[in-house]
Design a protein around this motif. Structure first.
Motif, PDB file in Angstrom:
ATOM      1  N   GLY A   1      -1.438   7.613  -1.969  1.00 10.87           N
ATOM      2  CA  GLY A   1      -1.866   8.836  -2.631  1.00 10.87           C
ATOM      3  C   GLY A   1      -2.547   8.636  -3.963  1.00 10.87           C
ATOM      4  N   ARG A   2      -2.556   7.412  -4.474  1.00  7.16           N
ATOM      5  CA  ARG A   2      -3.184   7.116  -5.756  1.00  7.16           C
ATOM      6  C   ARG A   2      -4.587   6.547  -5.552  1.00  7.16           C
ATOM      7  N   ALA A   3      -5.450   6.705  -6.542  1.00  8.79           N
ATOM      8  CA  ALA A   3      -6.720   5.990  -6.564  1.00  8.79           C
ATOM      9  C   ALA A   3      -6.442   4.550  -6.969  1.00  8.79           C
ATOM     10  N   VAL A   4      -7.007   3.581  -6.240  1.00 10.11           N
ATOM     11  CA  VAL A   4      -6.685   2.182  -6.487  1.00 10.11           C
ATOM     12  C   VAL A   4      -7.956   1.353  -6.607  1.00 10.11           C
ATOM     13  N   HIS A   5      -7.850   0.250  -7.353  1.00 13.67           N
ATOM     14  CA  HIS A   5      -8.952  -0.697  -7.513  1.00 13.67           C
ATOM     15  C   HIS A   5      -8.400  -2.099  -7.344  1.00 13.67           C
ATOM     16  N   ASP A   6      -8.787  -2.758  -6.251  1.00 17.84           N
ATOM     17  CA  ASP A   6      -8.429  -4.152  -6.021  1.00 17.84           C
ATOM     18  C   ASP A   6      -9.489  -5.000  -6.716  1.00 17.84           C
ATOM     19  N   VAL A   7      -9.110  -5.628  -7.844  1.00 18.54           N
ATOM     20  CA  VAL A   7     -10.101  -6.320  -8.679  1.00 18.54           C
ATOM     21  C   VAL A   7     -10.353  -7.762  -8.233  1.00 18.54           C
ATOM     22  N   THR A   8      -9.642  -8.224  -7.213  1.00 17.87           N
ATOM     23  CA  THR A   8      -9.873  -9.552  -6.622  1.00 17.87           C
ATOM     24  C   THR A   8      -9.876  -9.388  -5.110  1.00 17.87           C
ATOM     25  N   CYS A   9     -10.756  -8.538  -4.594  1.00 20.21           N
ATOM     26  CA  CYS A   9     -10.615  -8.059  -3.216  1.00 20.21           C
ATOM     27  C   CYS A   9     -10.926  -9.105  -2.159  1.00 20.21           C
TER      28      CYS A   9
ATOM     29  N   VAL B   1      -8.198  -2.932   3.496  1.00 17.21           N
ATOM     30  CA  VAL B   1      -8.021  -2.276   4.788  1.00 17.21           C
ATOM     31  C   VAL B   1      -6.767  -1.413   4.781  1.00 17.21           C
ATOM     32  N   GLU B   2      -5.659  -1.958   4.249  1.00 14.61           N
ATOM     33  CA  GLU B   2      -4.411  -1.194   4.231  1.00 14.61           C
ATOM     34  C   GLU B   2      -4.422  -0.115   3.157  1.00 14.61           C
ATOM     35  N   LEU B   3      -5.001  -0.399   1.995  1.00 13.43           N
ATOM     36  CA  LEU B   3      -5.088   0.608   0.940  1.00 13.43           C
ATOM     37  C   LEU B   3      -5.907   1.805   1.404  1.00 13.43           C
ATOM     38  N   ALA B   4      -6.979   1.543   2.153  1.00 19.08           N
ATOM     39  CA  ALA B   4      -7.863   2.631   2.589  1.00 19.08           C
ATOM     40  C   ALA B   4      -7.193   3.564   3.580  1.00 19.08           C
ATOM     41  N   ARG B   5      -6.110   3.134   4.175  1.00 13.62           N
ATOM     42  CA  ARG B   5      -5.398   4.002   5.118  1.00 13.62           C
ATOM     43  C   ARG B   5      -4.561   5.068   4.414  1.00 13.62           C
ATOM     44  N   VAL B   6      -4.161   4.795   3.157  1.00 12.08           N
ATOM     45  CA  VAL B   6      -3.193   5.703   2.522  1.00 12.08           C
ATOM     46  C   VAL B   6      -3.612   6.184   1.142  1.00 12.08           C
ATOM     47  N   CYS B   7      -4.720   5.685   0.624  1.00 18.84           N
ATOM     48  CA  CYS B   7      -5.159   6.051  -0.721  1.00 18.84           C
ATOM     49  C   CYS B   7      -6.481   6.813  -0.657  1.00 18.84           C
ATOM     50  N   PRO B   8      -6.623   7.896  -1.417  1.00 24.82           N
ATOM     51  CA  PRO B   8      -7.832   8.721  -1.319  1.00 24.82           C
ATOM     52  C   PRO B   8      -9.080   8.071  -1.880  1.00 24.82           C
ATOM     53  N   THR B   9      -8.934   7.196  -2.869  1.00 24.31           N
ATOM     54  CA  THR B   9     -10.068   6.505  -3.486  1.00 24.31           C
ATOM     55  C   THR B   9      -9.739   5.021  -3.581  1.00 24.31           C
ATOM     56  N   VAL B  10     -10.629   4.183  -3.058  1.00 28.06           N
ATOM     57  CA  VAL B  10     -10.388   2.744  -3.054  1.00 28.06           C
ATOM     58  C   VAL B  10     -11.659   2.031  -3.512  1.00 28.06           C
TER      59      VAL B  10
ATOM     60  N   VAL C   1      -4.974   2.726 -10.132  1.00 24.86           N
ATOM     61  CA  VAL C   1      -3.971   1.668 -10.085  1.00 24.86           C
ATOM     62  C   VAL C   1      -4.713   0.368  -9.798  1.00 24.86           C
ATOM     63  N   VAL C   2      -4.459  -0.656 -10.587  1.00 25.83           N
ATOM     64  CA  VAL C   2      -5.160  -1.932 -10.436  1.00 25.83           C
ATOM     65  C   VAL C   2      -4.299  -2.873  -9.587  1.00 25.83           C
ATOM     66  N   ILE C   3      -4.908  -3.418  -8.531  1.00 25.90           N
ATOM     67  CA  ILE C   3      -4.268  -4.416  -7.679  1.00 25.90           C
ATOM     68  C   ILE C   3      -4.988  -5.740  -7.906  1.00 25.90           C
ATOM     69  N   ALA C   4      -4.250  -6.830  -8.077  1.00 26.53           N
ATOM     70  CA  ALA C   4      -4.885  -8.129  -8.310  1.00 26.53           C
ATOM     71  C   ALA C   4      -4.132  -9.226  -7.574  1.00 26.53           C
ATOM     72  N   ASP C   5      -4.874 -10.241  -7.173  1.00 29.75           N
ATOM     73  CA  ASP C   5      -4.307 -11.382  -6.463  1.00 29.75           C
ATOM     74  C   ASP C   5      -4.994 -12.644  -6.972  1.00 29.75           C
ATOM     75  N   PRO C   6      -4.566 -13.181  -8.114  1.00 31.71           N
ATOM     76  CA  PRO C   6      -5.227 -14.369  -8.671  1.00 31.71           C
ATOM     77  C   PRO C   6      -5.129 -15.566  -7.731  1.00 31.71           C
ATOM     78  N   ALA C   7      -6.212 -16.344  -7.675  1.00 30.11           N
ATOM     79  CA  ALA C   7      -6.214 -17.542  -6.839  1.00 30.11           C
ATOM     80  C   ALA C   7      -5.193 -18.544  -7.372  1.00 30.11           C
TER      81      ALA C   7
ATOM     82  N   ALA D   1       0.825  -1.209   0.000  1.00 27.33           N
ATOM     83  CA  ALA D   1       0.000   0.000   0.000  1.00 27.33           C
ATOM     84  C   ALA D   1       0.858   1.256   0.000  1.00 27.33           C
ATOM     85  N   ARG D   2       1.994   1.207   0.693  1.00 29.29           N
ATOM     86  CA  ARG D   2       2.874   2.395   0.713  1.00 29.29           C
ATOM     87  C   ARG D   2       3.366   2.743  -0.684  1.00 29.29           C
TER      88      ARG D   2
END
Length: 397
Positions: A98-106, A113-122, A166-172, A93-94
């Motif tokens: 400061g970036r807007a982020v989208h976790d597409v496999t949340c 939880v961690e992204l919401a602490r440091v990113c303005p849009t989640v 910014v796209v965050i992904a965690d494939p199974a 997350a660090r």
């Protein structure tokens, strides 16, 4: 596989009656020895909700070793197994702070939880309604939504539904019930995921054992360890990394310490005979292919150019090193006699480049002494070599 949670289970567990029931079940031992007795008790009290209650308490107990502040969270067994440890998620997350982020496999929201602490849009999305409902409750329990609202939506990771993020992904990482290191067997398949977001800033969490040579990846591959255990690799697109960096090792500690190394660092090292100490670099350094870079940074050199063990006349601060007290060829009879002479009892055996089973060798040595030692067994040139050592940790004092 664990209990199969439903939306009705999530609604019950999230309500006042469910929370009270969970508190009662949490007072039970829930061990193998008490399983039948505990299960009968919970069934008498809560009937059809017994499975959801017992599994939730068990999962919360397991989660306490991995996720900070998750004592009131909801999980499925698979979601907890794949959830990123809090300190690793915080580290990632660090990098997008400061970036807007989208976790597409949340999933159940551990990254959110961690992204919401440091990113303005989640934004968080998933195809699983149960996990989305759990994520909503977990975010509320973590109290991150009071300042930054997290938008949760049901969406396919391969069909982009956001722009400018910014796209965050965690494939199974399971295929047909088994773990896989095949990029095409992940869910969603890694090649499809990279194609879907080819023009976007993208970070993809992967297993550290993934075969990266099968990927056409122009960005950075970061390997992350926590408290000495390699936890994951992460693919970072070109827009999210430094120019010229394609490999990074991030060594994290529960104390908050962070050590980072990249392939942009110097890697010129001397070729010298073994020094006073042997150092086994952190697994993140080894997996990232940065052993020579680590050696150059700390004034060390390799025992053999093809082996990851390093040697030198000092140990880097905070690192465990092995002081060499003897060196010999790998001959079990000679080794047994030497260790017996030294009154060896507890024996740690480290092996690289030689086909030796440490547990089997330890049994054959039949040690009965009181003194602890470490054997470093490796190959130098063509010779299998044993170093008899004592272990120490440099404190920097």
């Amino acid at each position: 596989m664990g209990y199969g949670f439903s939306r009705d289970d999530v609604d019950f567990l999230s309500g006042a009656a469910g929370r009270a029931a969970l508190a009662e079940v949490d007072r039970l031992e829930l061990t193998a020895a008490t399983h039948l007795r505990d299960l009968e008790h919970v069934r008498r009290r809560y009937d059809a909700a017994a499975g959801a209650l017992i599994d939730t308490v068990r999962l919360r107990r397991r989660a306490s070793r991995k996720l900070l502040g998750a004592g009131e969270w909801l999980f499925t067994d698979d979601a907890l197994q794949q959830a990123t440890p809090t300190l690793v998620a915080r580290h990632r997350a660090r990098r997008v702070s400061g970036r807007a982020v989208h976790d597409v496999t949340c999933s159940i929201g551990a990254e959110l939880v961690e992204l919401a602490r440091v990113c303005p849009t989640v934004i968080g999305s998933d195809l699983d309604d149960v996990r989305l409902a759990m994520a909503a409750g977990n975010l509320a329990a973590a109290r991150t939504t009071a300042e930054r609202a997290v938008l949760l939506v049901r969406a396919d990771a391969l069909r982009p539904v956001s722009v400018g993020t910014v796209v965050i992904a965690d494939p199974a990482r399971r295929a047909e019930g088994r773990r896989t290191n095949d990029p095409a067997a992940l869910q969603p398949p890694l090649p499809d995921l990279l194609s879907a977001y080819a023009t976007r800033d993208l970070a993809v969490k992967c297993a550290p054992g993934l075969d990266f040579d099968r990927l056409d990846w122009a960005g950075e591959i970061e390997v992350v360890s926590l408290d000495g255990a390699v936890r994951e690799a992460c693919l970072w697109s070109l827009g999210l990394t430094q120019a010229g960096v394609t490999r990074r090792a991030s060594v994290l500690s529960s104390s908050g310490a962070v050590f980072e190394l990249t392939d942009a660092d110097a890697d010129e090292i001397a070729q010298r005979p073994p020094g006073e100490w042997i150092i086994d670099p952190d697994g993140a350094v080894v997996r990232a292919g940065l052993v020579r870079h680590y050696a150059a940074k700390h004034g060390l050199w390799q025992l053999d150019p093809r082996i990851a063990y390093l040697t030198g006349d000092r140990v880097p601060d905070g690192v465990r090193g092995f002081r060499v007290i003897d060196r010999m060829e790998l001959r079990e009879k000679t080794l047994r006699r030497e260790l017996a002479r030294r009154d060896c009892g507890a024996l740690e055996i480290l092996v690289r480049g030689v086909d030796v089973d440490p547990d089997a060798l330890r049994q054959r040595l039949k040690l009965r002494g009181d003194q602890p030692y470490t054997l470093v067994i490796t190959r130098i040139g063509r010779a299998a070599t044993v170093f008899v050592c004592t272990a120490h940790r440099a404190t920097g004092d």
